[in-house]
Design an enzyme around this catalytic site. Structure first.
Site, PDB file in Angstrom:
ATOM      1  N   TYR A  83      30.992  -2.379 -24.088  1.00  0.00           N
ATOM      2  CA  TYR A  83      31.480  -1.003 -24.112  1.00  0.00           C
ATOM      3  C   TYR A  83      30.441  -0.017 -24.637  1.00  0.00           C
ATOM      4  CZ  TYR A  83      36.012  -3.416 -23.649  1.00  0.00           C
ATOM      5  OH  TYR A  83      37.059  -4.229 -23.249  1.00  0.00           O
ATOM      6  N   HIS A 144      33.247 -12.938 -23.429  1.00  0.00           N
ATOM      7  CA  HIS A 144      33.786 -11.929 -22.508  1.00  0.00           C
ATOM      8  C   HIS A 144      34.004 -12.487 -21.100  1.00  0.00           C
ATOM      9  CE1 HIS A 144      33.991  -7.269 -22.159  1.00  0.00           C
ATOM     10  NE2 HIS A 144      34.841  -7.837 -21.314  1.00  0.00           N
TER      11      HIS A 144
END
Length: 333
Positions: A83, A144
């Site tokens: 992010y 992730h």
């Protein structure tokens, strides 16, 4: 409420804002996580390699968004290396005077490039995340994406960091049944959580049942927007149920998520929408509602999931676009 719920977040003495009363979901490692969190993807920053990044509108400042979320009562924040904003989120949390670390539940995920680079890079990234968030430890740290040939060693390093106290719980994200099998074959402890896209339009029942059967909690991203599109909120089926209950489509989708026992992590830049998204625990969907919502997944959605998985497990690595090592046969539904 399907989930094992215990306690609730209550106001902590000295906290300047009342925390939302949210059921806690018990994890198989004995710890618990809130049933509702706040997503930080594209908060303050649009990641450089995000789809449509070049044309994306400038996001609202992270400090304002996180401050509003804390004021509304959110205490669980879903973060990630990808992010590119963990430092901004950390500064915003630090600026929220009176909210102690013990009242927060902070999640992060290590991205594919670090997973590819190996255990030392994973450890370095975890330490960076902790420093950027200013949090001393992470409540939950995840892989992730299961990078082929690399994710098992990365997971081992996360388990090692848990034993050192850097991480409270170990999790994964975007894992299929087959990816989990690789962790099991290596004799590693099961993850406590698997974060995957879950909504009525991508409801992979066999996969969910497999993970839940092993005591692994499911965390749902994109619970309100199938593959990042707003069609879920515009669905006629969702609209009818919303009218029936006098609720918004987002509340129906959020309620479906938490009622199924999944953690829900909505995100909005608008404070009013944050408040709306949190109002999920004062009504229930009935059997008719659930049946209507649980039969919306199409073969096309499953194929889109497959192509997304095949692309993302090598994304931002030297093997991107090669398909090298990517599993040809995975459990789709």
């Amino acid at each position: 409420f399907k989930a094992m719920a215990i306690d609730c977040f209550l106001k902590v003495t000295g906290s300047s804002a009342m925390a939302l009363k949210v059921p806690m979901l018990k994890l198989h490692d004995g710890k618990s996580m809130p049933a509702l969190g706040f997503g930080t993807y594209k908060v303050g920053v649009v990641p450089g390699s995000a789809a449509g990044a070049a044309d994306a509108p400038k996001p609202a400042p992270a400090k304002e968004v996180i401050a509003d979320a804390i004021a509304v009562g959110y205490r669980c924040f879903d973060c990630a290396q990808f992010y590119e904003n963990e430092d901004l989120v950390g500064e915003a949390i630090k600026g929220a005077a009176g909210v102690p670390r013990s009242e927060l539940y902070l999640i992060s995920k290590v991205w594919t490039n670090k997973i590819f680079d190996g255990p030392a890079a994973v450890r370095e990234q975890c330490q960076k995340t902790i420093k950027d968030l200013g949090c001393e430890y992470l409540d939950l740290y995840m892989i992730h994406w299961p990078v082929p040939g690399k994710h098992v060693e990365a997971y081992k390093e996360i388990v090692a960091m848990q034993s050192e106290g850097l991480i409270k719980s170990v999790g994964v994200s975007n894992y299929t049944v087959e990816d989990l099998a690789e962790l099991q074959a290596a004799g590693l402890p099961l993850p406590t959580v698997n974060q995957i896209e879950i909504n009525p339009f991508l409801y992979r029942k066999r996969t969910i049942a497999h993970f839940e059967g092993l005591g692994i909690r499911l965390q749902a991203y994109r619970a309100m927007c199938n593959f990042g599109k707003t069609a879920s909120l515009e669905s006629e089926v969702v609209g009818k149920i919303a009218s029936k209950h006098g609720r918004s489509p987002s509340q129906i989708l959020g309620r479906w998520c938490v009622q199924k026992g999944f953690q829900h992590i909505p995100k909005s830049e608008k404070k009013a929408r944050m408040e709306e998204n949190a109002k999920l625990f004062d009504f229930e969907l009935d059997a008719e509602d659930l049946e209507a919502l649980e039969n919306q997944t199409t073969e096309k959605s499953l194929e889109t999931f497959k192509s997304t998985y095949e692309k993302c497990v090598l994304r931002d690595t030297p093997k991107e676009g090669t398909g090298e090592g990517v599993k040809a046969d995975i459990t789709l539904d």
